[in-house]
Design a protein around this motif. Structure first.
Motif, short mmCIF file in Angstrom:
data_model
loop_
_atom_site.label_atom_id
_atom_site.label_comp_id
_atom_site.label_asym_id
_atom_site.label_seq_id
_atom_site.Cartn_x
_atom_site.Cartn_y
_atom_site.Cartn_z
N MET A 128 0.83 -1.22 0.00
CA MET A 128 0.00 0.00 0.00
C MET A 128 0.86 1.25 0.00
N ALA A 129 1.81 1.31 0.94
CA ALA A 129 2.65 2.49 1.07
C ALA A 129 3.50 2.71 -0.17
N GLY A 130 4.01 1.63 -0.74
CA GLY A 130 4.86 1.74 -1.92
C GLY A 130 4.12 2.32 -3.11
N PRO A 163 8.82 7.09 11.31
CA PRO A 163 8.23 6.76 10.02
C PRO A 163 9.26 6.17 9.05
N ILE A 164 8.81 5.23 8.24
CA ILE A 164 9.67 4.58 7.25
C ILE A 164 9.25 5.09 5.86
N TYR A 165 10.20 5.64 5.15
CA TYR A 165 9.91 6.23 3.83
C TYR A 165 10.49 5.37 2.71
N MET A 166 9.83 5.41 1.58
CA MET A 166 10.33 4.74 0.39
C MET A 166 11.64 5.38 -0.07
N LYS A 173 10.05 -1.93 -6.75
CA LYS A 173 10.15 -3.26 -6.15
C LYS A 173 11.29 -3.34 -5.14
N GLN A 174 12.44 -2.81 -5.51
CA GLN A 174 13.59 -2.84 -4.59
C GLN A 174 13.33 -1.95 -3.38
N GLY A 175 12.69 -0.82 -3.62
CA GLY A 175 12.38 0.10 -2.52
C GLY A 175 11.45 -0.55 -1.51
N MET A 180 10.31 -3.23 3.70
CA MET A 180 9.90 -4.44 4.42
C MET A 180 10.93 -4.81 5.49
N GLU A 181 12.20 -4.75 5.12
CA GLU A 181 13.26 -5.06 6.07
C GLU A 181 13.26 -4.06 7.23
N GLN A 182 13.08 -2.79 6.90
CA GLN A 182 13.07 -1.76 7.93
C GLN A 182 11.87 -1.92 8.86
#
Length: 198
Positions: A128-130, A163-166, A173-175, A180-182
């Motif tokens: 969703m966020a991506g 907050p985690i940003y793209m 896809k890589q972003g 996800m890891e973060q």
């Protein structure tokens, strides 16, 4: 209706013990964002909504909760929208993407199930966020999970992470893989922090 229900819930839940909220300043994000919270019972959903006041959360909920007329009406008043968890498909993110684009907050429980154990996260929050190009706010909760815990006056605690940003320099896809890891690391660290707090 949302505010009325949430403030009533705040009063009722507070009878069993007031919640401790940590790092709420991290919720001050301009525009829409996804809030991704740990999930160990039905009480965390209520306390998350209360702790975010006056901001409102739009929750993703399983479609079975919308089958009766009354429940469908109630869920809609509480800003919940249905999703088919067995067959999510592309349409599952259509509603949240629209909400996020309109500056709303979408609440997701990325473990996908109630559990006190750490389990692999589902990808819905990151997807969703991506696609909506919005941040994810990681949140951890510890406290009562059911009526028994409430009556035992188990103390509730909630903590908001950074907050985690793209990443701007990576393809989508890589972003999303980085996000996800973060997210996994952040939720793990926040749960550890809560366990160490009084």
């Amino acid at each position: 209706m949302y505010y009325f229900c949430t403030y009533v819930l705040k009063i009722i839940l507070s009878l069993f013990g007031r919640i401790k909220i940590y790092q709420k300043e991290n919720t001050e994000i301009s525009g829409g964002f996804v809030i991704a919270c740990t999930h160990s019972g039905w009480v965390d959903i209520l306390w998350l909504g209360v702790s975010m006041l006056p901001k409102q959360i739009h929750y993703m909920a399983k479609k079975e909760l919308f089958q009766s007329t009354f429940l469908k009406w109630l869920m809609e008043q509480l800003h919940a929208f249905p999703v088919d968890r067995e067959n999510p498909g592309p349409s599952a993110i259509k509603t949240p993407r629209k909400l996020l684009k309109n500056g709303e907050i979408v609440g997701v429980f990325p473990s996908g199930t109630r559990t006190s154990e750490e389990v692999p996260l589902k990808r819905g929050a990151v997807t969703m966020a991506g696609y909506a190009k919005t941040p994810i706010l990681p949140v951890a909760y510890q406290g009562p999970n059911n009526f028994t815990d409430l009556f035992k006056r188990v103390k509730p605690k909630i903590i908001f992470g950074q907050p985690i940003y793209m990443p701007e320099n990576l393809p989508l896809k890589q972003g999303m893989e980085v996000m996800m890891e973060q997210l996994e690391k952040s939720l793990h660290d926040l749960q550890t922090q809560l366990r160490e707090m009084e």
